[in-house]
Design a protein around this motif. Structure first.
Motif, PDB file in Angstrom:
ATOM      1  N   ALA A 236       7.236  -5.999   8.258  1.00  0.00           N
ATOM      2  CA  ALA A 236       6.710  -4.640   8.371  1.00  0.00           C
ATOM      3  C   ALA A 236       5.259  -4.643   8.841  1.00  0.00           C
ATOM      4  O   ALA A 236       4.811  -3.733   9.532  1.00  0.00           O
ATOM      5  CB  ALA A 236       6.825  -3.917   7.028  1.00  0.00           C
ATOM      6  N   ALA A 237       4.526  -5.719   8.488  1.00  0.00           N
ATOM      7  CA  ALA A 237       3.110  -5.822   8.853  1.00  0.00           C
ATOM      8  C   ALA A 237       2.886  -6.396  10.240  1.00  0.00           C
ATOM      9  O   ALA A 237       1.743  -6.444  10.704  1.00  0.00           O
ATOM     10  CB  ALA A 237       2.378  -6.684   7.823  1.00  0.00           C
ATOM     11  N   GLY A 345       4.301   3.273  10.257  1.00  0.00           N
ATOM     12  CA  GLY A 345       5.613   3.813   9.926  1.00  0.00           C
ATOM     13  C   GLY A 345       6.440   2.833   9.107  1.00  0.00           C
ATOM     14  O   GLY A 345       7.154   3.224   8.176  1.00  0.00           O
ATOM     15  N   ASN A 346       6.341   1.548   9.448  1.00  0.00           N
ATOM     16  CA  ASN A 346       7.050   0.528   8.676  1.00  0.00           C
ATOM     17  C   ASN A 346       6.584   0.528   7.222  1.00  0.00           C
ATOM     18  O   ASN A 346       7.390   0.378   6.295  1.00  0.00           O
ATOM     19  CB  ASN A 346       6.813  -0.859   9.279  1.00  0.00           C
ATOM     20  CG  ASN A 346       7.518  -1.058  10.602  1.00  0.00           C
ATOM     21  OD1 ASN A 346       8.437  -0.328  10.941  1.00  0.00           O
ATOM     22  ND2 ASN A 346       7.085  -2.058  11.354  1.00  0.00           N
ATOM     23  N   MET A 347       5.282   0.673   7.027  1.00  0.00           N
ATOM     24  CA  MET A 347       4.733   0.661   5.673  1.00  0.00           C
ATOM     25  C   MET A 347       5.188   1.876   4.883  1.00  0.00           C
ATOM     26  O   MET A 347       5.503   1.775   3.690  1.00  0.00           O
ATOM     27  CB  MET A 347       3.199   0.594   5.724  1.00  0.00           C
ATOM     28  CG  MET A 347       2.675  -0.755   6.154  1.00  0.00           C
ATOM     29  SD  MET A 347       3.185  -2.064   5.007  1.00  0.00           S
ATOM     30  CE  MET A 347       3.298  -3.451   6.145  1.00  0.00           C
ATOM     31  N   ARG A 348       5.239   3.012   5.533  1.00  0.00           N
ATOM     32  CA  ARG A 348       5.724   4.210   4.833  1.00  0.00           C
ATOM     33  C   ARG A 348       7.172   4.009   4.400  1.00  0.00           C
ATOM     34  O   ARG A 348       7.551   4.332   3.267  1.00  0.00           O
ATOM     35  CB  ARG A 348       5.607   5.438   5.735  1.00  0.00           C
ATOM     36  CG  ARG A 348       4.210   5.999   5.870  1.00  0.00           C
ATOM     37  CD  ARG A 348       4.246   7.423   6.407  1.00  0.00           C
ATOM     38  NE  ARG A 348       4.844   7.465   7.750  1.00  0.00           N
ATOM     39  CZ  ARG A 348       4.147   7.429   8.873  1.00  0.00           C
ATOM     40  NH1 ARG A 348       2.830   7.338   8.828  1.00  0.00           N
ATOM     41  NH2 ARG A 348       4.747   7.478  10.057  1.00  0.00           N
ATOM     42  N   ARG A 353      11.092   2.583  -0.024  1.00  0.00           N
ATOM     43  CA  ARG A 353      12.116   1.705  -0.584  1.00  0.00           C
ATOM     44  C   ARG A 353      11.681   1.124  -1.923  1.00  0.00           C
ATOM     45  O   ARG A 353      12.465   1.032  -2.873  1.00  0.00           O
ATOM     46  CB  ARG A 353      12.412   0.555   0.379  1.00  0.00           C
ATOM     47  CG  ARG A 353      13.360   0.896   1.522  1.00  0.00           C
ATOM     48  CD  ARG A 353      13.624  -0.355   2.352  1.00  0.00           C
ATOM     49  NE  ARG A 353      14.617  -0.119   3.378  1.00  0.00           N
ATOM     50  CZ  ARG A 353      15.928  -0.252   3.217  1.00  0.00           C
ATOM     51  NH1 ARG A 353      16.406  -0.613   2.035  1.00  0.00           N
ATOM     52  NH2 ARG A 353      16.757  -0.027   4.209  1.00  0.00           N
ATOM     53  N   VAL A 354      10.434   0.692  -1.995  1.00  0.00           N
ATOM     54  CA  VAL A 354       9.924   0.073  -3.216  1.00  0.00           C
ATOM     55  C   VAL A 354       9.919   1.078  -4.368  1.00  0.00           C
ATOM     56  O   VAL A 354      10.344   0.771  -5.492  1.00  0.00           O
ATOM     57  CB  VAL A 354       8.508  -0.499  -2.978  1.00  0.00           C
ATOM     58  CG1 VAL A 354       7.857  -0.908  -4.287  1.00  0.00           C
ATOM     59  CG2 VAL A 354       8.569  -1.696  -2.032  1.00  0.00           C
ATOM     60  N   VAL A 355       9.461   2.277  -4.101  1.00  0.00           N
ATOM     61  CA  VAL A 355       9.420   3.316  -5.137  1.00  0.00           C
ATOM     62  C   VAL A 355      10.833   3.681  -5.583  1.00  0.00           C
ATOM     63  O   VAL A 355      11.109   3.833  -6.787  1.00  0.00           O
ATOM     64  CB  VAL A 355       8.669   4.559  -4.624  1.00  0.00           C
ATOM     65  CG1 VAL A 355       8.795   5.713  -5.604  1.00  0.00           C
ATOM     66  CG2 VAL A 355       7.196   4.223  -4.394  1.00  0.00           C
ATOM     67  N   GLN A 356      11.756   3.790  -4.633  1.00  0.00           N
ATOM     68  CA  GLN A 356      13.147   4.091  -4.979  1.00  0.00           C
ATOM     69  C   GLN A 356      13.769   2.970  -5.799  1.00  0.00           C
ATOM     70  O   GLN A 356      14.522   3.223  -6.753  1.00  0.00           O
ATOM     71  CB  GLN A 356      13.954   4.338  -3.711  1.00  0.00           C
ATOM     72  CG  GLN A 356      13.613   5.641  -3.004  1.00  0.00           C
ATOM     73  CD  GLN A 356      14.327   5.790  -1.671  1.00  0.00           C
ATOM     74  OE1 GLN A 356      14.835   4.823  -1.097  1.00  0.00           O
ATOM     75  NE2 GLN A 356      14.358   7.010  -1.155  1.00  0.00           N
ATOM     76  N   LYS A 388      -0.208  -0.659  -0.556  1.00  0.00           N
ATOM     77  CA  LYS A 388      -1.304   0.321  -0.549  1.00  0.00           C
ATOM     78  C   LYS A 388      -2.634  -0.350  -0.215  1.00  0.00           C
ATOM     79  O   LYS A 388      -3.456   0.210   0.531  1.00  0.00           O
ATOM     80  CB  LYS A 388      -1.370   1.019  -1.900  1.00  0.00           C
ATOM     81  CG  LYS A 388      -0.183   1.941  -2.176  1.00  0.00           C
ATOM     82  CD  LYS A 388      -0.255   2.561  -3.546  1.00  0.00           C
ATOM     83  CE  LYS A 388       0.904   3.517  -3.766  1.00  0.00           C
ATOM     84  NZ  LYS A 388       0.897   4.106  -5.148  1.00  0.00           N
ATOM     85  N   GLU A 389      -2.848  -1.562  -0.755  1.00  0.00           N
ATOM     86  CA  GLU A 389      -4.094  -2.282  -0.454  1.00  0.00           C
ATOM     87  C   GLU A 389      -4.130  -2.714   1.007  1.00  0.00           C
ATOM     88  O   GLU A 389      -5.180  -2.634   1.659  1.00  0.00           O
ATOM     89  CB  GLU A 389      -4.220  -3.497  -1.381  1.00  0.00           C
ATOM     90  CG  GLU A 389      -5.428  -4.380  -1.115  1.00  0.00           C
ATOM     91  CD  GLU A 389      -6.769  -3.709  -1.335  1.00  0.00           C
ATOM     92  OE1 GLU A 389      -7.800  -4.315  -0.987  1.00  0.00           O
ATOM     93  OE2 GLU A 389      -6.806  -2.573  -1.861  1.00  0.00           O
ATOM     94  N   PHE A 390      -2.998  -3.170   1.533  1.00  0.00           N
ATOM     95  CA  PHE A 390      -2.941  -3.538   2.938  1.00  0.00           C
ATOM     96  C   PHE A 390      -3.299  -2.354   3.830  1.00  0.00           C
ATOM     97  O   PHE A 390      -4.093  -2.494   4.772  1.00  0.00           O
ATOM     98  CB  PHE A 390      -1.554  -4.070   3.307  1.00  0.00           C
ATOM     99  CG  PHE A 390      -1.300  -4.091   4.783  1.00  0.00           C
ATOM    100  CD1 PHE A 390      -1.897  -5.052   5.593  1.00  0.00           C
ATOM    101  CD2 PHE A 390      -0.498  -3.132   5.391  1.00  0.00           C
ATOM    102  CE1 PHE A 390      -1.685  -5.059   6.973  1.00  0.00           C
ATOM    103  CE2 PHE A 390      -0.278  -3.129   6.762  1.00  0.00           C
ATOM    104  CZ  PHE A 390      -0.879  -4.104   7.544  1.00  0.00           C
ATOM    105  N   VAL A 391      -2.719  -1.207   3.564  1.00  0.00           N
ATOM    106  CA  VAL A 391      -3.000  -0.021   4.372  1.00  0.00           C
ATOM    107  C   VAL A 391      -4.484   0.338   4.296  1.00  0.00           C
ATOM    108  O   VAL A 391      -5.101   0.741   5.288  1.00  0.00           O
ATOM    109  CB  VAL A 391      -2.118   1.161   3.925  1.00  0.00           C
ATOM    110  CG1 VAL A 391      -2.556   2.460   4.603  1.00  0.00           C
ATOM    111  CG2 VAL A 391      -0.651   0.872   4.225  1.00  0.00           C
TER     112      VAL A 391
END
Length: 396
Positions: A236-237, A345-348, A353-356, A388-391
């Motif tokens: 994703a990154a 967009g990949n991060m979003r 997915r992670v939250v779900q 979140k830290e990466f973003v």
């Protein structure tokens, strides 16, 4: 394709099965696990049946380990010399010889990439890092002198702890981005010796940032070996590809991957890879989930799920270790296919997915499902914090 199979001991029909399933068409070979003649014959067999991307990790870095777990390397692979210490890398001619021998050996094989020799880095500021850079420079120089060579990727085997310092990561990236090469092949040596999706949030954020700088900002091909589920946030990154093998030791890289240790072997428990949970869980845990009427919440919706869904219950199905392996690659490839060309967009999408996944785990545990230590969702808050830290630091 973005998923490579990490080859190792006991390949049997595993690679061709994955090709047939459509999970991948790429392999990273392990020379320590295959005799040279057998490996060349297998490569020729694959070339005769289809179009595949094939490369070989030279595993030169094992030569500095004591006692090394190097199997066929000393006898069959002439570039490999066991028992090397830092003293063996003090002379430029020696380093040039290691690089030339390693690249020439691969050049004589029918591979799609040439990978440089390297050593294991505990930090980005010790003596071994300078040796790794010298091997890289010698590889670049030798590659330039070769006749019609395949693209060169510089190899780096990095201990997870090296990712603690953002400053040192930046200094390391400053050096890497100066090389005139096609890309980088990177393996991260994990701290924990068990198979787990846990990864310290700051370290993961720094690794994602390094991936973004190399892959997205500088357009290098970046391939992560032994990365398994961790390969998803790296893809994703901006990583080009990631890899996973059939056994747990081929899915993640640990110190004992390279060093002989005395331990009792035991067959792994059969697992199921759940894309909604972003984890592999035990078949017994999937049975619990079925008992609470939540099976559809965790199924991955890939073709091999039919073995589970058409049975009266997971444990009454024909699910076995080999099906679990093939299914695992289908799941990784399926999640990977959701990533596009835009990192933001990949991060979003990944964060969603992670939250779900966390929500599903919470619901399952509230209902009474009990997960083993490395099958629960405790890695997900780490991933969420890392994203979140990466973003924040990369501003993709």
């Amino acid at each position: 394709m973005s998923l490579y199979l990490q080859h190792g001991y006991g390949k049997s029909t595993r690679i061709t099965d994955a090709f047939t399933d459509g999970s991948t068409s790429s392999v990273i070979f392990s020379p320590r696990n295959e005799k040279k003649d057998n490996l060349n014959a297998y490569i020729a067999e694959l070339r005769s049946t289809g179009t595949f991307t094939l490369m070989m990790d030279p595993q030169f870095h094992i030569c500095t380990q004591t006692p090394p777990k190097d199997s066929y390397l000393p006898k069959d692979y002439g570039y490999y010399q066991p028992g090397l210490t830092a003293h063996n890398f003090t002379k430029a001619a020696k380093i040039q010889g290691y690089a030339a021998d390693t690249l020439n050996f691969q050049h004589a094989m029918d591979l799609d990439r040439l990978l440089s020799p390297t050593v294991i880095l505990s930090t980005f500021s010790d003596r071994w890092t300078q040796i790794a850079f010298q091997l890289s420079e010698a590889s670049v120089a030798h590659h330039a002198s070769m006749s019609s060579p395949k693209p060169l990727m510089l190899s780096f085997v990095i201990c997870e702890t090296a990712l603690d310092s953002r400053t040192e990561v930046d200094q390391f990236l400053d050096e890497l981005t100066t090389y005139d090469v096609d890309g980088f092949y990177i393996c991260i040596v994990r701290d924990e010796a068990t198979y787990t999706q846990h990864f310290d949030a700051d370290r993961l954020a720094h690794l994602m940032y390094a991936t973004y700088v190399l892959g997205e900002l500088n357009n290098f091909e970046v391939v992560f070996g032994y990365s398994d589920y961790l390969g998803l946030p790296l893809r994703a990154a901006g990583a080009s590809a990631f890899s996973s093998g059939w056994s747990q030791s081929l899915r993640q890289c640990h110190a004992n991957t390279f060093i002989k240790v005395d331990r009792m072997g035991r067959r792994p428990l059969v697992r199921y890879s759940s894309s909604p949970l972003l984890n592999t869980i035990l078949l017994s845990e999937l049975e619990q989930i079925h008992g609470f009427g939540m099976l559809n919440d965790v199924l991955s919706n890939v073709s091999l799920d039919a073995e589970i869904s058409r049975a009266t219950s997971p444990e009454s199905s024909n699910w076995n270790e080999r099906l679990s392996e093939r299914h695992h690659w289908q799941v990784l490839a399926d999640v990977d296919s959701t990533f596009g060309s835009g990192v933001r967009g990949n991060m979003r999408g990944l964060l969603t997915r992670v939250v779900q996944a966390q929500s599903i785990y919470e619901d399952l545990e509230t209902r009474g499902v009990r997960f083993s230590r490395n099958c629960n969702g405790s890695h997900l808050p780490e991933w969420e914090e890392a994203i979140k830290e990466f973003v924040r630091i990369a501003s993709p």
